[in-house]
Design an enzyme around this catalytic site. Structure first.
Site, short mmCIF file in Angstrom:
data_model
loop_
_atom_site.label_atom_id
_atom_site.label_comp_id
_atom_site.label_asym_id
_atom_site.label_seq_id
_atom_site.Cartn_x
_atom_site.Cartn_y
_atom_site.Cartn_z
N ARG A 136 -1.24 -8.87 12.98
CA ARG A 136 -1.75 -7.83 12.06
C ARG A 136 -2.56 -8.48 10.94
O ARG A 136 -3.59 -7.95 10.51
CB ARG A 136 -0.59 -7.01 11.48
CG ARG A 136 -0.03 -6.00 12.48
CD ARG A 136 1.41 -5.62 12.17
NE ARG A 136 1.60 -4.98 10.91
CZ ARG A 136 2.78 -4.92 10.26
NH1 ARG A 136 3.85 -5.49 10.80
NH2 ARG A 136 2.88 -4.30 9.11
N LYS B 196 0.84 -1.21 0.00
CA LYS B 196 0.00 0.00 0.00
C LYS B 196 0.87 1.26 0.00
O LYS B 196 0.67 2.16 -0.81
CB LYS B 196 -0.93 0.03 1.22
CG LYS B 196 -1.91 -1.13 1.31
CD LYS B 196 -2.87 -0.99 2.49
CE LYS B 196 -2.19 -1.03 3.85
NZ LYS B 196 -1.49 -2.30 4.15
N ARG C 292 11.08 -1.74 11.82
CA ARG C 292 9.82 -1.15 12.30
C ARG C 292 9.31 -1.97 13.48
O ARG C 292 9.35 -3.20 13.45
CB ARG C 292 8.79 -1.15 11.15
CG ARG C 292 7.84 0.04 11.24
CD ARG C 292 6.94 0.12 10.03
NE ARG C 292 5.67 -0.55 10.27
CZ ARG C 292 4.65 -0.51 9.42
NH1 ARG C 292 4.77 0.14 8.28
NH2 ARG C 292 3.52 -1.12 9.71
N ARG D 169 11.78 -6.45 5.51
CA ARG D 169 11.82 -5.04 5.93
C ARG D 169 12.31 -4.92 7.37
O ARG D 169 13.02 -3.97 7.71
CB ARG D 169 10.44 -4.40 5.79
CG ARG D 169 10.47 -2.91 6.13
CD ARG D 169 9.16 -2.21 5.86
NE ARG D 169 8.11 -2.67 6.76
CZ ARG D 169 6.83 -2.36 6.63
NH1 ARG D 169 6.44 -1.60 5.63
NH2 ARG D 169 5.95 -2.80 7.49
N ARG E 102 -10.21 0.86 8.11
CA ARG E 102 -9.82 -0.50 8.48
C ARG E 102 -10.93 -1.24 9.19
O ARG E 102 -10.78 -2.42 9.49
CB ARG E 102 -8.64 -0.43 9.44
CG ARG E 102 -7.29 -0.54 8.78
CD ARG E 102 -6.27 -0.36 9.87
NE ARG E 102 -5.11 -1.15 9.66
CZ ARG E 102 -4.01 -0.71 9.03
NH1 ARG E 102 -3.97 0.48 8.50
NH2 ARG E 102 -2.97 -1.49 8.94
P1 AP5 Z 1 4.66 -1.52 1.98
O1 AP5 Z 1 4.51 -0.73 0.74
O2 AP5 Z 1 5.19 -0.87 3.17
O3 AP5 Z 1 3.28 -2.27 2.31
P2 AP5 Z 1 2.08 -1.81 3.19
O4 AP5 Z 1 0.89 -2.48 2.62
O5 AP5 Z 1 2.06 -0.33 3.30
O6 AP5 Z 1 2.49 -2.51 4.55
P3 AP5 Z 1 2.47 -1.96 6.03
O7 AP5 Z 1 3.32 -2.85 6.83
O8 AP5 Z 1 2.74 -0.50 6.08
O9 AP5 Z 1 0.95 -2.20 6.34
P4 AP5 Z 1 0.13 -2.11 7.62
O10 AP5 Z 1 -1.23 -2.02 7.10
O11 AP5 Z 1 0.42 -3.21 8.58
O12 AP5 Z 1 0.71 -0.80 8.34
P5 AP5 Z 1 0.14 0.64 8.65
O13 AP5 Z 1 1.28 1.54 8.72
O14 AP5 Z 1 -1.00 0.99 7.79
O15 AP5 Z 1 5.55 -2.79 1.61
C1 AP5 Z 1 5.97 -3.70 2.62
C2 AP5 Z 1 7.41 -4.14 2.31
O16 AP5 Z 1 7.43 -4.86 1.07
C3 AP5 Z 1 8.38 -2.96 2.12
O17 AP5 Z 1 9.63 -3.30 2.60
C4 AP5 Z 1 8.42 -2.79 0.59
O18 AP5 Z 1 9.63 -2.25 0.16
C5 AP5 Z 1 8.22 -4.21 0.10
N1 AP5 Z 1 7.49 -4.30 -1.16
C6 AP5 Z 1 6.47 -3.49 -1.59
N2 AP5 Z 1 6.03 -3.90 -2.81
C7 AP5 Z 1 6.78 -4.99 -3.13
C8 AP5 Z 1 6.79 -5.85 -4.28
N3 AP5 Z 1 5.96 -5.69 -5.30
N4 AP5 Z 1 7.69 -6.88 -4.28
C9 AP5 Z 1 8.53 -7.07 -3.23
N5 AP5 Z 1 8.57 -6.26 -2.12
C10 AP5 Z 1 7.71 -5.24 -2.09
O19 AP5 Z 1 -0.46 0.43 10.13
C11 AP5 Z 1 0.39 0.14 11.21
C12 AP5 Z 1 -0.40 0.11 12.50
O20 AP5 Z 1 -0.95 1.40 12.76
C13 AP5 Z 1 -1.62 -0.84 12.53
O21 AP5 Z 1 -1.26 -2.17 12.83
C14 AP5 Z 1 -2.48 -0.18 13.60
O22 AP5 Z 1 -2.00 -0.48 14.87
C15 AP5 Z 1 -2.26 1.29 13.33
N6 AP5 Z 1 -3.22 1.84 12.38
C16 AP5 Z 1 -2.97 2.40 11.17
N7 AP5 Z 1 -4.09 2.77 10.56
C17 AP5 Z 1 -5.11 2.46 11.40
C18 AP5 Z 1 -6.53 2.57 11.31
N8 AP5 Z 1 -7.14 3.09 10.23
N9 AP5 Z 1 -7.25 2.13 12.37
C19 AP5 Z 1 -6.68 1.61 13.47
N10 AP5 Z 1 -5.34 1.46 13.60
C20 AP5 Z 1 -4.56 1.88 12.57
MG MG Z 2 2.23 1.03 4.88
#
Ligand code: AP5
Ligand code: MG
Length: 189
Positions: free
Chosen positions: A147, A16, A136, A130, A91
């Site tokens: 997660r 994402k 992280r 990562r 979410r």
């Molecule tokens: P990346 O692009 O970072 O993927 P992502 O989908 O953004 O993954 P996240 O880990 O950020 O998702 P998340 O939903 O758990 O975290 P968020 O920050 O939203 O890619 C991941 C890795 O793969 C990277 O190293 C990248 O380089 C690599 N990659 C990308 N594309 C690739 C490809 N095609 N091939 C190979 N490698 C690739 O949320 C974190 C926390 O915040 C949550 O757990 C929760 O506690 C809180 N939170 C956030 N939003 C909310 C909400 N709306 N409500 C409640 N809690 C929330």
């Molecule tokens: Mg992300």
């Protein structure tokens, strides 16, 4: 390219953040990531950050009230008048309903919900990789699994929520970043 209002859905590690940055650049719209906003709040030790830190480190969802409020403030700002790409919000069903209400108030309906679909074992692999590079706090294997199970229970049902509104575009997220990006551009048209 025209301004757009996009919601990006996908499991943790689906790409994402990576794809949102590319879309934001190509379409000159802000990338609104609730995860990034919450991590910034944790780093700055704000009241929101203090409430969110332990929850995030456990792989659980931060409370709807907090997340809805920070998103509302951001979307109501001038920067988002030209469109936005929302990454990591909504979410939960409550967040999706709140988003509808916020956008109704702003007279700014969504153009689409883009879902990036990737197999579980592939996302686990990406996040463990990562973890080695960035460290992280929530990229430990146990937390990654938590997660993913929270995603299945709370967020995956939103695919139907947006499908029912005829807003859902599903894109396979396997393959290299550029390939996924091309699929997304094709889907967005
Ligand atoms: P990346 O692009 O970072 O993927 P992502 O989908 O953004 O993954 P996240 O880990 O950020 O998702 P998340 O939903 O758990 O975290 P968020 O920050 O939203 O890619 C991941 C890795 O793969 C990277 O190293 C990248 O380089 C690599 N990659 C990308 N594309 C690739 C490809 N095609 N091939 C190979 N490698 C690739 O949320 C974190 C926390 O915040 C949550 O757990 C929760 O506690 C809180 N939170 C956030 N939003 C909310 C909400 N709306 N409500 C409640 N809690 C929330
Ligand atoms: Mg992300």
């Amino acid at each position: 390219m025209s301004a757009m209002r996009i919601v990006l859905l996908g499991a943790p590690g689906a790409g994402k953040g990576t794809q949102a940055q590319l879309i934001a650049k190509a379409r000159e719209i802000p990338h609104v990531s609730t995860g990034d906003m919450l991590r910034a709040a944790v780093a700055a030790e704000t009241p929101v950050g203090k409430r969110a830190q332990a929850i995030m480190e456990a792989g659980q969802l931060v409370g709807d009230d907090i997340v809805i409020e920070i998103t509302r403030q951001r979307l109501a700002g001038d920067e988002c008048k030209k469109g936005f790409i929302l990454d990591g919000f909504p979410r939960t069903r409550a967040q999706a309903l709140a988003l509808d209400a916020i956008l109704m108030e702003l007279s700014a309906p969504l153009d689409c919900c883009l879902a990036i679909c990737v197999e579980t074992e592939e996302v686990v692999k990406r996040l463990l990789k990562r973890a080695e590079i960035e460290g992280r706090a929530d990229d430990r294997e146990e937390t990654i699994r938590e997660r993913l199970s929270v995603y299945e229970a709370e967020t995956a049902p939103l695919l139907d929520f947006y499908r029912d509104k005829s807003l859902l575009l599903e894109v396979p997220g396997e393959g290299i970043v550029e390939q996924v990006g091309l699929r997304i551009e094709e889907a967005l048209g």
